[in-house]
Design a protein around this motif. Sequence first.
Motif, mmCIF file in Angstrom:
data_model
loop_
_atom_site.group_PDB
_atom_site.id
_atom_site.type_symbol
_atom_site.label_atom_id
_atom_site.label_comp_id
_atom_site.label_asym_id
_atom_site.label_seq_id
_atom_site.Cartn_x
_atom_site.Cartn_y
_atom_site.Cartn_z
ATOM 1 N N TYR A 51 0.816 -1.220 0.000
ATOM 2 C CA TYR A 51 0.000 0.000 0.000
ATOM 3 C C TYR A 51 0.845 1.263 0.000
ATOM 4 O O TYR A 51 0.425 2.291 -0.543
ATOM 5 C CB TYR A 51 -0.996 -0.022 1.152
ATOM 6 C CG TYR A 51 -2.196 -0.839 0.757
ATOM 7 C CD1 TYR A 51 -3.116 -0.345 -0.159
ATOM 8 C CD2 TYR A 51 -2.359 -2.138 1.213
ATOM 9 C CE1 TYR A 51 -4.190 -1.110 -0.592
ATOM 10 C CE2 TYR A 51 -3.430 -2.914 0.791
ATOM 11 C CZ TYR A 51 -4.339 -2.387 -0.110
ATOM 12 O OH TYR A 51 -5.386 -3.151 -0.545
ATOM 13 N N ALA A 52 2.051 1.205 0.564
ATOM 14 C CA ALA A 52 2.937 2.378 0.528
ATOM 15 C C ALA A 52 3.255 2.745 -0.924
ATOM 16 O O ALA A 52 3.233 3.917 -1.308
ATOM 17 C CB ALA A 52 4.220 2.088 1.304
ATOM 18 N N PHE A 53 3.527 1.732 -1.737
ATOM 19 C CA PHE A 53 3.796 1.978 -3.162
ATOM 20 C C PHE A 53 2.518 2.395 -3.901
ATOM 21 O O PHE A 53 2.534 3.309 -4.722
ATOM 22 C CB PHE A 53 4.386 0.731 -3.817
ATOM 23 C CG PHE A 53 5.870 0.577 -3.618
ATOM 24 C CD1 PHE A 53 6.769 1.276 -4.404
ATOM 25 C CD2 PHE A 53 6.368 -0.285 -2.647
ATOM 26 C CE1 PHE A 53 8.140 1.133 -4.234
ATOM 27 C CE2 PHE A 53 7.735 -0.435 -2.465
ATOM 28 C CZ PHE A 53 8.627 0.277 -3.254
ATOM 29 N N ALA A 54 1.403 1.714 -3.605
ATOM 30 C CA ALA A 54 0.134 2.026 -4.283
ATOM 31 C C ALA A 54 -0.271 3.483 -4.044
ATOM 32 O O ALA A 54 -0.705 4.181 -4.968
ATOM 33 C CB ALA A 54 -0.965 1.088 -3.799
ATOM 34 N N HIS A 55 -0.092 3.953 -2.816
ATOM 35 C CA HIS A 55 -0.469 5.334 -2.475
ATOM 36 C C HIS A 55 0.424 6.357 -3.166
ATOM 37 O O HIS A 55 0.093 7.546 -3.189
ATOM 38 C CB HIS A 55 -0.417 5.541 -0.959
ATOM 39 C CG HIS A 55 -1.512 4.824 -0.230
ATOM 40 N ND1 HIS A 55 -1.395 4.386 1.071
ATOM 41 C CD2 HIS A 55 -2.750 4.436 -0.632
ATOM 42 C CE1 HIS A 55 -2.511 3.775 1.435
ATOM 43 N NE2 HIS A 55 -3.346 3.790 0.417
ATOM 44 N N ARG A 56 1.546 5.904 -3.697
ATOM 45 C CA ARG A 56 2.468 6.801 -4.392
ATOM 46 C C ARG A 56 2.408 6.634 -5.916
ATOM 47 O O ARG A 56 3.328 7.018 -6.627
ATOM 48 C CB ARG A 56 3.885 6.588 -3.852
ATOM 49 C CG ARG A 56 4.043 7.223 -2.487
ATOM 50 C CD ARG A 56 5.185 6.648 -1.655
ATOM 51 N NE ARG A 56 5.205 7.324 -0.361
ATOM 52 C CZ ARG A 56 4.386 7.059 0.659
ATOM 53 N NH1 ARG A 56 3.474 6.105 0.530
ATOM 54 N NH2 ARG A 56 4.461 7.734 1.789
ATOM 55 N N ASP A 208 9.559 8.681 -0.573
ATOM 56 C CA ASP A 208 9.227 10.074 -0.896
ATOM 57 C C ASP A 208 10.473 10.849 -1.319
ATOM 58 O O ASP A 208 10.422 11.665 -2.240
ATOM 59 C CB ASP A 208 8.548 10.749 0.306
ATOM 60 C CG ASP A 208 7.143 10.203 0.559
ATOM 61 O OD1 ASP A 208 6.571 9.600 -0.379
ATOM 62 O OD2 ASP A 208 6.626 10.363 1.673
ATOM 63 N N MET A 209 11.584 10.576 -0.653
ATOM 64 C CA MET A 209 12.838 11.247 -0.998
ATOM 65 C C MET A 209 13.277 10.880 -2.419
ATOM 66 O O MET A 209 13.616 11.742 -3.233
ATOM 67 C CB MET A 209 13.907 10.853 0.029
ATOM 68 C CG MET A 209 15.275 11.489 -0.198
ATOM 69 S SD MET A 209 16.394 10.489 -1.244
ATOM 70 C CE MET A 209 16.693 9.066 -0.189
ATOM 71 N N ARG A 210 13.217 9.596 -2.740
ATOM 72 C CA ARG A 210 13.627 9.144 -4.083
ATOM 73 C C ARG A 210 12.685 9.663 -5.162
ATOM 74 O O ARG A 210 13.121 10.077 -6.237
ATOM 75 C CB ARG A 210 13.672 7.610 -4.140
ATOM 76 C CG ARG A 210 14.855 6.964 -3.453
ATOM 77 C CD ARG A 210 16.159 7.088 -4.248
ATOM 78 N NE ARG A 210 16.115 6.484 -5.576
ATOM 79 C CZ ARG A 210 16.431 5.216 -5.857
ATOM 80 N NH1 ARG A 210 16.834 4.424 -4.886
ATOM 81 N NH2 ARG A 210 16.385 4.770 -7.086
#
Length: 215
Positions: A51-56, A208-210
């Motif tokens: 979900y961390a990737f999906a939200h991004r 987020d940094m990348r």
Amino acid sequence: MPEVIFNGPAGRLEGRYHPAKQKNAPIAMILHPHPQFHGTMNHQIVYQCYYAFAHRGFSVLRFNFRGVGRSQGSFDHGTGELSDAASALDWAQTINPEARACWVAGFSFGAWIGMQLLMRRPEVEGFISIAPPANLYDFSFLAPCPSSGLIVHGEKDAVVPPKDVNTLVDKLKTQKGIVIDQQVIPGANHFFDGKLEPLMETITAYLDMRLANVR
């Protein structure tokens, strides 16, 4: 969170796939921990990373290695599981022919498989390696490591002592042109029991940094 079934080298593989809204969105694949120690694609850390990737804005795939859940075949000590991961990435790329980039994330055994996949697939531009089992498996194939990424592990990890991860990171850091970001979660064991929140904060901050550098 559509359920997907796709062909792997040992039969059908079961996965969950989240398609991005954008056509050229990057792909992310999340690899689960050891199949013989209750590792599945529904493991909490795998689920949270998904979900961390999906939200991004990524198109994200997580799947069960052979012999886990509804995936066919039987455990193959890493060799077959690496083939499964390659097939899963092939499937994701077929669904997303315009994807501009690809990331791989894995936890423990999944981190080992993910790092091997990294060496074989030049299109993988970033990785997240959670508690890589540097004392249990040979990581010498990372010569040189082709992509920048995050290695995160627990300060109190008794399964993979931090000194073994430090040795791996020190070796990777000698390579030019890539940046290995190492983060240690204070007080965390190998499974990040009670430390899932700081683990995910570390992972999302790195992502987020990348991603800020890409846009």
